[in-house]
Design an enzyme around this catalytic site. Structure first.
Site, PDB file in Angstrom:
ATOM      1  N   ILE A 141       2.254   5.044   1.104  1.00 48.05           N
ATOM      2  CA  ILE A 141       2.740   5.585   2.375  1.00 48.05           C
ATOM      3  C   ILE A 141       1.526   6.029   3.195  1.00 48.05           C
ATOM      4  CG2 ILE A 141       4.189   7.355   3.449  1.00 48.05           C
ATOM      5  CD1 ILE A 141       5.654   7.565   0.697  1.00 48.05           C
ATOM      6  N   TYR A 183      14.712  11.624   0.367  1.00 44.03           N
ATOM      7  CA  TYR A 183      13.618  12.593   0.426  1.00 44.03           C
ATOM      8  C   TYR A 183      14.129  14.025   0.218  1.00 44.03           C
ATOM      9  CZ  TYR A 183       9.883   9.405   1.903  1.00 44.03           C
ATOM     10  OH  TYR A 183       8.927   8.421   1.951  1.00 44.03           O
ATOM     11  N   GLU A 237       6.208  -6.244   5.202  1.00 48.71           N
ATOM     12  CA  GLU A 237       5.690  -4.952   4.742  1.00 48.71           C
ATOM     13  C   GLU A 237       6.411  -4.548   3.460  1.00 48.71           C
ATOM     14  OE1 GLU A 237       5.181  -0.412   6.560  1.00 48.71           O
ATOM     15  OE2 GLU A 237       5.915  -2.051   7.827  1.00 48.71           O
ATOM     16  N   ARG A 238       5.702  -4.635   2.357  1.00 51.51           N
ATOM     17  CA  ARG A 238       6.225  -4.424   1.009  1.00 51.51           C
ATOM     18  C   ARG A 238       7.224  -5.525   0.632  1.00 51.51           C
ATOM     19  NH1 ARG A 238       6.679   1.807   1.268  1.00 51.51           N
ATOM     20  NH2 ARG A 238       4.601   2.500   0.661  1.00 51.51           N
ATOM     21  N   GLY A 273       0.822  -1.200   0.000  1.00 49.37           N
ATOM     22  CA  GLY A 273       0.000   0.000   0.000  1.00 49.37           C
ATOM     23  C   GLY A 273       0.853   1.244   0.000  1.00 49.37           C
TER      24      GLY A 273
END
Length: 230
Positions: free
Chosen positions: A27, A67, A104-105, A25
């Site tokens: 972020i 980022y 997760e991922r 999913g």
């Protein structure tokens, strides 16, 4: 019990194929909460996204760097993300009673969502993209990175952007809504394509966490591959 039987049973335990589930999913979609929900099952080996590793690669915060300057650091970051995901997906469980590995991922997500989006947005040069693709190809051909089920927490980009701002991770403070829209588009394309390679269970994660958890409970038998043991 004979020695031959003992050895055979031990071999079955070592060689048994884990049911591999990737929680996917955007972020802020609730992936970490979903992972924690399944920690109560003793047959499940759960793995949250290794964010702490990305924040400290021999003292370098790769998450913060990517980022702050996406074009400069995407290649290095995606290399390290692939390594960390690969270690999670192929490592054997420490407990012989484990039948489900949940993370997760996934390696596949990195390839088909984040790397493809990075190429599309010109965050990767063509040679960098090709290096990553060949790295993915090699590991997929030589290691068992296959998935049995994807639980896709589908969300609206505007909603997850608001959630992300509320939770206040320092690295995410300047992530624009446009980026979440790009990732959403990449996810929608991936989970509906032949490249997904396994069944996808889609859950509406725009709703409250309580509603999402109700769905997780309702579909837990499927999510755990029939290994629903308390």
């Amino acid at each position: 019990m004979s020695n031959v039987t003992t050895i055979t049973n031990a071999a079955r335990i070592v060689n048994k194929r884990l049911f591999k589930v990737s929680i996917e999913g955007n972020i802020g979609s609730g992936k970490s909460t979903c992972i924690k929900f399944f920690e109560k099952y003793p047959v499940v080996d759960t793995h949250a996204e290794p964010i702490s590793e990305w924040r400290n690669v021999s003292g370098h915060n790769l998450l913060g760097l990517v980022y702050s300057d996406t074009k400069e650091w995407t290649f290095a970051f995606q290399h390290y993300v692939h390594l960390s995901r690969l270690k999670i997906q192929i490592s054997p469980p420490t407990n012989p009673n484990i039948t489900v590995k949940m993370f997760e991922r996934s390696v596949q997500n990195s390839r088909h969502c984040f790397v493809e989006n990075a190429k599309k947005q010109d965050f990767l040069k063509e040679p960098e993209y090709e290096v990553l693709q060949q790295w993915f190809d090699y590991t997929e051909k030589n290691l068992d990175t296959s998935l049995d089920l994807i639980v896709y927490l589908r969300t609206t980009p505007k909603i997850v952007w608001e959630r992300m701002m509320k939770r206040g991770r320092a690295e995410e403070s300047e992530v624009p809504l446009e980026y979440l829209e790009q990732i959403h588009e990449s996810y929608e394309k991936w989970v509906s394509s032949p490249d997904v390679g396994c069944e996808v269970l889609t859950i509406d994660a725009d709703r409250s966490i309580e509603s999402v958890q109700e769905d997780l409970e309702r579909y837990s038998y499927k999510i755990l591959g029939g290994n629903h043991t308390n």
